[in-house]
Design a protein around this motif. Structure first.
Motif, PDB file in Angstrom:
ATOM      1  N   PHE A   1       0.710  -1.355   0.251  1.00 46.49           N
ATOM      2  CA  PHE A   1      -0.354  -0.148   0.092  1.00 46.49           C
ATOM      3  C   PHE A   1       1.121   1.277   0.051  1.00 46.49           C
ATOM      4  N   GLU A   2       2.441   0.962   0.681  1.00 44.82           N
ATOM      5  CA  GLU A   2       2.985   2.774   1.106  1.00 44.82           C
ATOM      6  C   GLU A   2       3.569   2.339  -0.649  1.00 44.82           C
ATOM      7  N   ALA A   3       3.658   1.509  -0.979  1.00 44.58           N
ATOM      8  CA  ALA A   3       4.513   1.479  -2.431  1.00 44.58           C
ATOM      9  C   ALA A   3       3.346   1.877  -3.586  1.00 44.58           C
ATOM     10  N   ILE A   4       2.206   1.722  -3.533  1.00 49.74           N
ATOM     11  CA  ILE A   4       1.363   1.818  -4.255  1.00 49.74           C
ATOM     12  C   ILE A   4       0.880   3.572  -4.504  1.00 49.74           C
ATOM     13  N   ILE A   5       0.734   4.201  -3.216  1.00 50.77           N
ATOM     14  CA  ILE A   5       0.426   5.307  -3.212  1.00 50.77           C
ATOM     15  C   ILE A   5       1.252   6.726  -3.414  1.00 50.77           C
ATOM     16  N   ASN A   6       2.265   5.510  -3.330  1.00 50.00           N
ATOM     17  CA  ASN A   6       4.246   6.394  -3.204  1.00 50.00           C
ATOM     18  C   ASN A   6       4.325   6.432  -4.938  1.00 50.00           C
ATOM     19  N   PHE A   7       3.756   5.377  -5.736  1.00 53.70           N
ATOM     20  CA  PHE A   7       4.348   4.855  -6.883  1.00 53.70           C
ATOM     21  C   PHE A   7       5.233   5.237  -7.724  1.00 53.70           C
ATOM     22  N   ASN A   8       4.604   7.016  -8.210  1.00 48.21           N
ATOM     23  CA  ASN A   8       4.917   7.893  -8.742  1.00 48.21           C
ATOM     24  C   ASN A   8       6.104   8.837  -8.341  1.00 48.21           C
ATOM     25  N   ASP A   9       6.169   8.994  -7.466  1.00 46.52           N
ATOM     26  CA  ASP A   9       7.964   9.613  -6.503  1.00 46.52           C
ATOM     27  C   ASP A   9       8.874   8.675  -7.358  1.00 46.52           C
ATOM     28  N   TYR A  10       8.744   7.906  -7.510  1.00 49.97           N
ATOM     29  CA  TYR A  10      10.055   7.136  -7.986  1.00 49.97           C
ATOM     30  C   TYR A  10      10.340   7.064 -10.024  1.00 49.97           C
ATOM     31  N   THR A  11      11.478   6.962 -10.919  1.00 45.59           N
ATOM     32  CA  THR A  11      11.161   7.168 -11.966  1.00 45.59           C
ATOM     33  C   THR A  11      11.453   6.035 -12.380  1.00 45.59           C
ATOM     34  N   ASN A  12      11.010   5.612 -13.898  1.00 50.26           N
ATOM     35  CA  ASN A  12      10.732   4.658 -14.629  1.00 50.26           C
ATOM     36  C   ASN A  12      12.373   3.937 -14.960  1.00 50.26           C
ATOM     37  N   GLN A  13      13.158   4.769 -15.183  1.00 44.39           N
ATOM     38  CA  GLN A  13      13.896   3.258 -15.317  1.00 44.39           C
ATOM     39  C   GLN A  13      14.460   2.894 -13.739  1.00 44.39           C
ATOM     40  N   ASP A  14      14.380   3.413 -12.541  1.00 39.19           N
ATOM     41  CA  ASP A  14      14.367   3.151 -10.376  1.00 39.19           C
ATOM     42  C   ASP A  14      13.336   2.234 -11.175  1.00 39.19           C
ATOM     43  N   LEU A  15      12.299   1.955 -11.477  1.00 37.58           N
ATOM     44  CA  LEU A  15      10.927   0.545 -11.375  1.00 37.58           C
ATOM     45  C   LEU A  15      11.781   0.182 -12.542  1.00 37.58           C
ATOM     46  N   LYS A  16      12.431  -0.432 -13.732  1.00 40.83           N
ATOM     47  CA  LYS A  16      12.507  -0.955 -14.412  1.00 40.83           C
ATOM     48  C   LYS A  16      13.784  -1.437 -14.092  1.00 40.83           C
ATOM     49  N   ASN A  17      14.549  -0.946 -13.221  1.00 44.39           N
ATOM     50  CA  ASN A  17      15.879  -1.343 -12.646  1.00 44.39           C
ATOM     51  C   ASN A  17      15.087  -2.624 -11.486  1.00 44.39           C
ATOM     52  N   MET A  18      13.461  -1.866 -10.792  1.00 45.10           N
ATOM     53  CA  MET A  18      13.717  -3.208  -9.962  1.00 45.10           C
ATOM     54  C   MET A  18      11.977  -4.329 -10.217  1.00 45.10           C
ATOM     55  N   GLY A  19      12.785  -4.657 -12.392  1.00 45.29           N
ATOM     56  CA  GLY A  19      12.036  -5.145 -12.701  1.00 45.29           C
ATOM     57  C   GLY A  19      10.791  -5.349 -13.109  1.00 45.29           C
ATOM     58  N   PHE A  20      10.501  -3.788 -13.501  1.00 44.29           N
ATOM     59  CA  PHE A  20       8.200  -4.237 -13.759  1.00 44.29           C
ATOM     60  C   PHE A  20       8.977  -3.785 -15.369  1.00 44.29           C
ATOM     61  N   ASP A  21       8.278  -3.838 -16.115  1.00 44.05           N
ATOM     62  CA  ASP A  21       8.142  -3.493 -17.696  1.00 44.05           C
ATOM     63  C   ASP A  21       7.361  -2.428 -17.612  1.00 44.05           C
ATOM     64  N   THR A  22       7.295  -1.216 -19.224  1.00 44.95           N
ATOM     65  CA  THR A  22       7.032  -0.269 -19.456  1.00 44.95           C
ATOM     66  C   THR A  22       5.549  -0.176 -19.423  1.00 44.95           C
ATOM     67  N   GLN A  23       5.055  -1.180 -19.769  1.00 44.09           N
ATOM     68  CA  GLN A  23       2.997  -1.502 -19.857  1.00 44.09           C
ATOM     69  C   GLN A  23       2.769  -1.758 -18.240  1.00 44.09           C
ATOM     70  N   THR A  24       3.317  -2.625 -17.223  1.00 38.77           N
ATOM     71  CA  THR A  24       3.163  -2.704 -15.924  1.00 38.77           C
ATOM     72  C   THR A  24       3.690  -0.875 -16.017  1.00 38.77           C
ATOM     73  N   ILE A  25       4.693   0.120 -15.687  1.00 43.61           N
ATOM     74  CA  ILE A  25       4.670   0.930 -14.840  1.00 43.61           C
ATOM     75  C   ILE A  25       3.805   2.030 -15.252  1.00 43.61           C
ATOM     76  N   THR A  26       3.266   2.197 -16.695  1.00 44.11           N
ATOM     77  CA  THR A  26       2.226   3.035 -16.794  1.00 44.11           C
ATOM     78  C   THR A  26       0.609   2.600 -16.367  1.00 44.11           C
ATOM     79  N   SER A  27       0.276   2.077 -16.209  1.00 49.03           N
ATOM     80  CA  SER A  27      -0.239   1.253 -15.255  1.00 49.03           C
ATOM     81  C   SER A  27      -0.480   1.398 -14.311  1.00 49.03           C
ATOM     82  N   LEU A  28       0.627   1.294 -12.937  1.00 49.13           N
ATOM     83  CA  LEU A  28       0.917   1.296 -11.747  1.00 49.13           C
ATOM     84  C   LEU A  28       0.652   2.597 -11.338  1.00 49.13           C
TER      85      LEU A  28
END
Length: 546
Positions: free
Chosen positions: A300-327
């Protein structure tokens, strides 16, 4: 007034499906109002009837008379001769000897009709005993107080409906006080298990004070009248201090907190309609929960603050582009929860609340200044209701259930409309848990938005004024002769309700009792029978100061 003086007319026709027609005699129609009760004395028995229409009629000859230049006494004489005033009445019940039954026909032609008296009303509705049957209000034109059988009402869900300003909150507080006193009486007599209440209080009118729409204070809420029996959990932390200042309640008022790590994906999915979360978005959230847990310690903490992370950080954590956009889209919808003080890293009062409810303490969840924050209100109601349901599934009265629970919920259509009823915790409770002792007190001003299957579970209706046709249709749909009752609903005044169901012998238009006066009486009954563990003078001061 003699018995004959009370005669107002005679039955001159009618049909069961259309109502009984009464022609007035020695009365003008302006003396009678829609909602008045009459008794027609027929050879078969006495018929209780409710006036639903008033007709001022005249033959064609009256229309041709020029009344403009006639003196007053002539006008009165001609009106008596030429004008005919009639009442259309709904047949309600028939009393014959000691037997009273629902009316399934109309009174005989030329049956004498009288205004309802207190003695006649008692023959149809019974007596108040302050054990099971409590005073609901008067039926016009008499001063007779209709008894509401609370022992019957608590067995099934009930509904309070009407547009804003009709007195729903006042009536809700009154019913809550009666449920409390009935529960204490029934347990003392060994006749029933305890009945406890969980009240979701949007505007703090149960936990603190009743107010008018302009915020003028009317009276203390039920929790303030009975501080021994209620605990108030405050979503608005400022309410704790306000309650303590007003009534020295101390630990009986407590701030409501939710520990973030206790929040489940289902708690968010329950808000899908409000937050416009798609089915795909919900599935993504479910499947990615574990991955989100890794980011911030809890999903819950992660999803409400999800937009505080950069795309590159999220990709490094294993999220693909489509999932990042959706989240990111989902995070924007949940941003309303981001900085709210009700969400805590450590504290969680929900389990404590549920334990106290199970142990017989009446609970009010007061929202204070957050009452109009729809997402938070719905989240907390769903959060508590989901966990209550989980605790009671598999139990039944006498087998694990020690007390009955009544859940009061305002703006009930948000949880019981056709789009969410199947997945809403309250919808599931309404469908599954009646036999396990949990029922709903549904409070709403737009009943047409509530799923029709929920209406099938409501056994008692308290219907205030509404002028929206679809709402009128819904709140009268459980009555026989539905079409005849609709004019009553649109003509109701403030604090008047059309009441019908299993807890009232027959339908009635009721002017609800004066809240302040009756709460003092309820408090006196409570103190007379049960030991109070707070300063009684303090309670009396609070009841009297408003």
């Amino acid at each position: 007034m003699t018995d004959e003086d009370n005669v107002i007319g005679f039955v001159v026709g009618g049909a069961y499906s259309k109502g009984t027609l009464v022609q007035l005699q020695n009365r003008v129609h302006e003396e009678i109002e829609v909602g008045y009760c009459l008794v027609a004395e027929s050879g078969r028995g006495n018929y209780l009837m409710i006036v639903n229409d008033i007709i001022a009629d005249s033959p064609n000859t009256a229309i041709t008379v020029n009344m403009a230049r006639k003196p007053t006494f002539t006008k009165h004489l001609l009106s008596d001769i030429l004008l005919t005033s009639k009442l259309n009445c709904i047949p309600i019940a028939c009393a014959s000897g000691d037997r009273v039954d629902e009316a399934l026909t109309v009174p005989d032609y030329l049956s004498k009709c009288k205004l309802l008296t207190e003695d006649a009303a008692e023959a149809f509705y019974g007596k108040i005993d302050w054990q099971k049957r409590y005073p609901l209000g008067t039926v016009r034109p008499s001063e007779y107080n209709v008894p509401l059988d609370v022992s019957v009402m608590v067995q099934n869900s009930f509904g309070i409906f009407g547009k804003s300003g009709t007195g729903k909150s006042v009536l809700g507080n009154l019913l809550s006080a009666y449920i409390l006193l009935y529960s204490k009486n029934s347990v003392l007599a060994g006749e029933d298990i305890p009945t406890t209440q969980l009240i979701f209080d949007m505007h703090s009118e149960y936990g603190l004070k009743l107010k008018t729409p302009s915020q003028t204070i009317l009276a203390p809420g039920v929790a303030q009248c009975f501080p021994e029996e209620f605990k108030v959990y405050c979503v608005d932390h400022e309410l704790v201090g306000e309650i303590e200042k007003e009534f020295k309640r101390g630990t009986l008022a407590k701030e409501f907190k939710i520990k973030k790590e206790k929040i489940e994906v289902e708690d968010i999915i329950a808000l899908s309609e409000l937050l416009k979360i798609s089915g795909v978005g919900a599935l993504n959230l479910q499947s990615l929960k574990d991955k989100l847990d890794e980011i911030a310690g809890n999903w819950f903490e992660a999803i409400i603050n999800f937009n505080d992370y950069t795309n590159q950080d999220l990709k490094n954590m294993g999220f693909d582009t489509q999932t990042i956009t959706s989240l990111r889209a989902l995070s924007r919808r949940l941003s309303i929860f981001k900085n709210l003080p009700q969400f805590s890293e450590a504290d969680d009062t929900c389990q404590e609340l549920l334990k106290e409810l199970e142990n017989g303490k009446n609970i009010v969840v007061s929202f204070g200044k957050y009452g109009d924050l729809e997402a938070l209100y719905m989240f907390i109601v769903n959060y508590i209701s989901r966990r209550l349901r989980e605790a009671y599934v598999g139990k039944s009265i006498g087998e694990g259930v020690r007390n009955r629970i009544i859940i009061f919920v305002e703006e009930a259509h948000k949880f019981l409309n056709p789009g969410v009823r199947e997945s809403s915790p309250l919808g599931l409770i309404a469908r599954e848990l009646r036999k396990r002792g949990i029922v709903l007190g549904i409070i709403d001003q737009t009943p047409s938005q509530i799923d029709e299957n929920v209406f099938g579970m409501i056994w008692n209706f308290f219907v205030g004024a509404t002028s929206i046709e679809r709402d009128v249709d819904v709140v009268t749909s459980s009555l026989k002769l539905t079409q005849l009752f609709k004019p009553l609903v649109t003509s109701l005044r403030r604090q008047e309700f059309l009441v019908y169901g299993s807890a009232l012998k027959y339908p009635a238009v009721v002017k609800i009792v004066d809240y302040n006066s009756i709460l003092k009486k309820v408090r006196e009954e409570y103190e007379r029978k049960f030991k109070a563990n707070v300063n009684n003078d303090n309670v009396k001061r609070f009841l009297e100061e408003d």
